[in-house]
Write a protein that holds these residues in place. Structure first.
Motif, PDB file in Angstrom:
ATOM      1  N   CYS A  27       0.861  -1.181   0.000  1.00 12.42           N
ATOM      2  CA  CYS A  27       0.000   0.000   0.000  1.00 12.42           C
ATOM      3  C   CYS A  27       0.894   1.227   0.000  1.00 12.42           C
ATOM      4  CB  CYS A  27      -0.911   0.005   1.227  1.00 12.42           C
ATOM      5  SG  CYS A  27      -1.909   1.497   1.330  1.00 12.42           S
ATOM      6  N   CYS A  53      -7.151   6.081   2.755  1.00 13.53           N
ATOM      7  CA  CYS A  53      -6.999   6.036   1.297  1.00 13.53           C
ATOM      8  C   CYS A  53      -8.355   6.224   0.607  1.00 13.53           C
ATOM      9  CB  CYS A  53      -6.386   4.699   0.901  1.00 13.53           C
ATOM     10  SG  CYS A  53      -6.436   4.360  -0.864  1.00 13.53           S
ATOM     11  N   CYS A  85      -9.257  -3.034  -1.357  1.00 13.35           N
ATOM     12  CA  CYS A  85      -8.822  -1.884  -2.147  1.00 13.35           C
ATOM     13  C   CYS A  85      -8.793  -2.308  -3.614  1.00 13.35           C
ATOM     14  CB  CYS A  85      -7.430  -1.448  -1.693  1.00 13.35           C
ATOM     15  SG  CYS A  85      -6.735  -0.126  -2.694  1.00 13.35           S
ATOM     16  N   ASP A  87      -6.798  -1.462  -5.913  1.00 13.10           N
ATOM     17  CA  ASP A  87      -5.450  -1.564  -6.459  1.00 13.10           C
ATOM     18  C   ASP A  87      -4.952  -3.006  -6.326  1.00 13.10           C
ATOM     19  OD1 ASP A  87      -2.743  -1.564  -6.975  1.00 13.10           O
ATOM     20  OD2 ASP A  87      -2.341   0.278  -5.854  1.00 13.10           O
ATOM     21  N   CYS A  90      -2.057  -3.641  -4.045  1.00 12.32           N
ATOM     22  CA  CYS A  90      -2.217  -3.204  -2.652  1.00 12.32           C
ATOM     23  C   CYS A  90      -2.746  -4.339  -1.764  1.00 12.32           C
ATOM     24  CB  CYS A  90      -3.158  -2.007  -2.641  1.00 12.32           C
ATOM     25  SG  CYS A  90      -3.639  -1.466  -1.022  1.00 12.32           S
ATOM     26  N   LEU A  92      -5.267  -4.606   0.125  1.00  5.74           N
ATOM     27  CA  LEU A  92      -5.687  -4.162   1.461  1.00  5.74           C
ATOM     28  C   LEU A  92      -7.124  -4.642   1.685  1.00  5.74           C
ATOM     29  CD1 LEU A  92      -5.179  -0.655   2.983  1.00  5.74           C
ATOM     30  CD2 LEU A  92      -7.492  -1.544   2.746  1.00  5.74           C
TER      31      LEU A  92
HETATM   32 ZN   LIG Z   1      -4.817   0.375  -1.610  1.00  4.79          ZN
END
Ligand SMILES: [Zn+2]
Length: 116
Positions: A27, A53, A85, A87, A90, A92
């Motif tokens: 992240c 975020c 998340c 991404d 990431c 997350l």
């Molecule tokens: Zn993220």
């Protein structure tokens, strides 16, 4: 939810807390496990002096109004509470937790007057 005696013009919503449960990837927003934000009635807030975020936060938003409400027990919205998340690097993972429920009066949250 459901134990309180409500007037006809009242309803209940859960307060929600959204907490970072795990980060499997990288992240770049300096997010940490345990970071959180809250939804109470129609408003989002964060603990003092923290940030969150934008991209992780926005991925939870479509689920939050439904999580505020009691649904059919077989509805997947009742059993599933993790969001990632968007991404792919990431990874997350956030968890949506229901906290206490609050009683709201229709006319406090809608400009359209309650009428029976
Ligand atoms: Zn993220």
């Amino acid at each position: 939810m459901g134990k309180k005696q409500l007037r006809e013009d009242q309803f209940e919503l859960y307060d929600l807390s959204i907490v970072v449960e795990e980060i499997y990837g990288v992240c770049t927003c300096n997010m940490n496990v345990g970071d959180s934000f809250y939804l109470k009635s129609g408003k989002i807030s964060l603990p003092d002096n923290t940030d969150f975020c934008l991209y992780a936060l926005q991925s939870t938003i479509p689920l939050l109004p439904t999580k505020q409400r009691k649904n059919n027990p077989a509805d997947w919205m009742e059993t599933d509470s993790r969001v990632t998340c968007p991404d792919p690097e990431c990874k997350l993972v956030m968890r949506i937790d229901r906290e206490k429920s609050r009683v709201l009066n229709h006319d406090d949250v809608s400009p359209i007057k309650w009428k029976k």
